[in-house]
Design a protein around this motif. Sequence first.
Motif, PDB file in Angstrom:
ATOM      1  N   TYR A  78      33.334  48.568   6.882  1.00 44.42           N
ATOM      2  CA  TYR A  78      34.626  48.927   7.829  1.00 44.42           C
ATOM      3  C   TYR A  78      35.235  50.242   7.217  1.00 44.42           C
ATOM      4  CZ  TYR A  78      33.896  44.307   9.514  1.00 44.42           C
ATOM      5  OH  TYR A  78      33.389  43.330  10.040  1.00 44.42           O
ATOM      6  N   MET A  79      35.293  50.623   5.751  1.00 41.30           N
ATOM      7  CA  MET A  79      36.028  51.384   5.219  1.00 41.30           C
ATOM      8  C   MET A  79      35.179  52.731   5.667  1.00 41.30           C
ATOM      9  SD  MET A  79      37.561  50.669   1.731  1.00 41.30           S
ATOM     10  CE  MET A  79      35.933  50.075   0.737  1.00 41.30           C
ATOM     11  N   LEU A  80      34.004  52.775   6.091  1.00 38.19           N
ATOM     12  CA  LEU A  80      33.047  53.885   6.278  1.00 38.19           C
ATOM     13  C   LEU A  80      33.597  54.354   7.501  1.00 38.19           C
ATOM     14  CD1 LEU A  80      30.490  55.778   5.824  1.00 38.19           C
ATOM     15  CD2 LEU A  80      29.213  54.015   7.095  1.00 38.19           C
ATOM     16  N   CYS A  89      38.346  55.225  -0.884  1.00 36.28           N
ATOM     17  CA  CYS A  89      38.052  53.759  -0.969  1.00 36.28           C
ATOM     18  C   CYS A  89      38.567  52.846  -1.891  1.00 36.28           C
ATOM     19  CB  CYS A  89      36.436  53.699  -0.940  1.00 36.28           C
ATOM     20  SG  CYS A  89      35.535  54.539   0.633  1.00 36.28           S
ATOM     21  N   LEU A  90      38.766  53.406  -3.099  1.00 41.41           N
ATOM     22  CA  LEU A  90      39.158  52.496  -4.207  1.00 41.41           C
ATOM     23  C   LEU A  90      40.586  52.185  -3.706  1.00 41.41           C
ATOM     24  CD1 LEU A  90      39.151  51.193  -6.990  1.00 41.41           C
ATOM     25  CD2 LEU A  90      39.746  53.305  -8.011  1.00 41.41           C
ATOM     26  N   GLU A 132      32.554  53.832  -1.213  1.00 41.28           N
ATOM     27  CA  GLU A 132      32.392  55.016  -1.664  1.00 41.28           C
ATOM     28  C   GLU A 132      30.933  55.517  -1.666  1.00 41.28           C
ATOM     29  OE1 GLU A 132      33.897  55.550  -5.710  1.00 41.28           O
ATOM     30  OE2 GLU A 132      35.945  54.852  -5.305  1.00 41.28           O
ATOM     31  N   TYR A 133      30.163  54.926  -2.043  1.00 38.41           N
ATOM     32  CA  TYR A 133      28.644  55.354  -1.685  1.00 38.41           C
ATOM     33  C   TYR A 133      28.306  55.631  -0.319  1.00 38.41           C
ATOM     34  CZ  TYR A 133      23.667  54.979  -1.441  1.00 38.41           C
ATOM     35  OH  TYR A 133      22.509  55.103  -1.146  1.00 38.41           O
ATOM     36  N   LEU A 134      28.903  54.662   0.547  1.00 41.29           N
ATOM     37  CA  LEU A 134      28.436  55.025   1.998  1.00 41.29           C
ATOM     38  C   LEU A 134      29.296  56.313   2.488  1.00 41.29           C
ATOM     39  CD1 LEU A 134      28.683  51.115   3.239  1.00 41.29           C
ATOM     40  CD2 LEU A 134      26.446  52.736   2.894  1.00 41.29           C
ATOM     41  N   CYS A 135      30.459  56.480   2.147  1.00 37.52           N
ATOM     42  CA  CYS A 135      31.243  57.707   2.668  1.00 37.52           C
ATOM     43  C   CYS A 135      30.595  58.963   1.825  1.00 37.52           C
ATOM     44  CB  CYS A 135      32.678  57.436   2.072  1.00 37.52           C
ATOM     45  SG  CYS A 135      33.538  56.142   3.048  1.00 37.52           S
TER      46      CYS A 135
END
Length: 162
Positions: A78-80, A89-90, A132-135
Amino acid sequence: MFYGAVVWDPWLIVAQIVCLQCLYYLTLGAFLSFLVGTRVSRLSLVYFFDFATVTTSTVTGWCVIASFLLSSIAGAGYMLYLIERAKKCLDFAATLYIIHLFICLIYGGWPSSITWWFVNGIGVAVMALLGEYLCIRRELKEIPITRYRSSKEYFLYKCLKR
């Protein structure tokens, strides 16, 4: 997404927090109904907000733990789409879990179970790091450029090349 100067918009931040929190609880409810709802006679808010249900001593407790961890993975997805920036993200994951802690405090008191703290700590770490990785993967994608230029650009290119 990445155009222009970054403008601080508090209403956007509040809307993102509310949307992320709602989607997290909707997903948690779906996982709880699928994993826990088949094991208990009545599914209630106890499984969402009471620390006593997060236990490793019963199969139902393990299903609750799995529901929380799967919801944190979904929260990263969802954050993506909601947050779109890796450096935020954090902040958003921590905010989500702090709000969850406050709701748990109101509902069932201070969480005294080490399992509850461990599961929620792993949940915030998974949501933040995977988000964070996905973004970052999205931010590092190449920007597609059209292969064929318009006739005016091609004409200018040929004239300047001479």
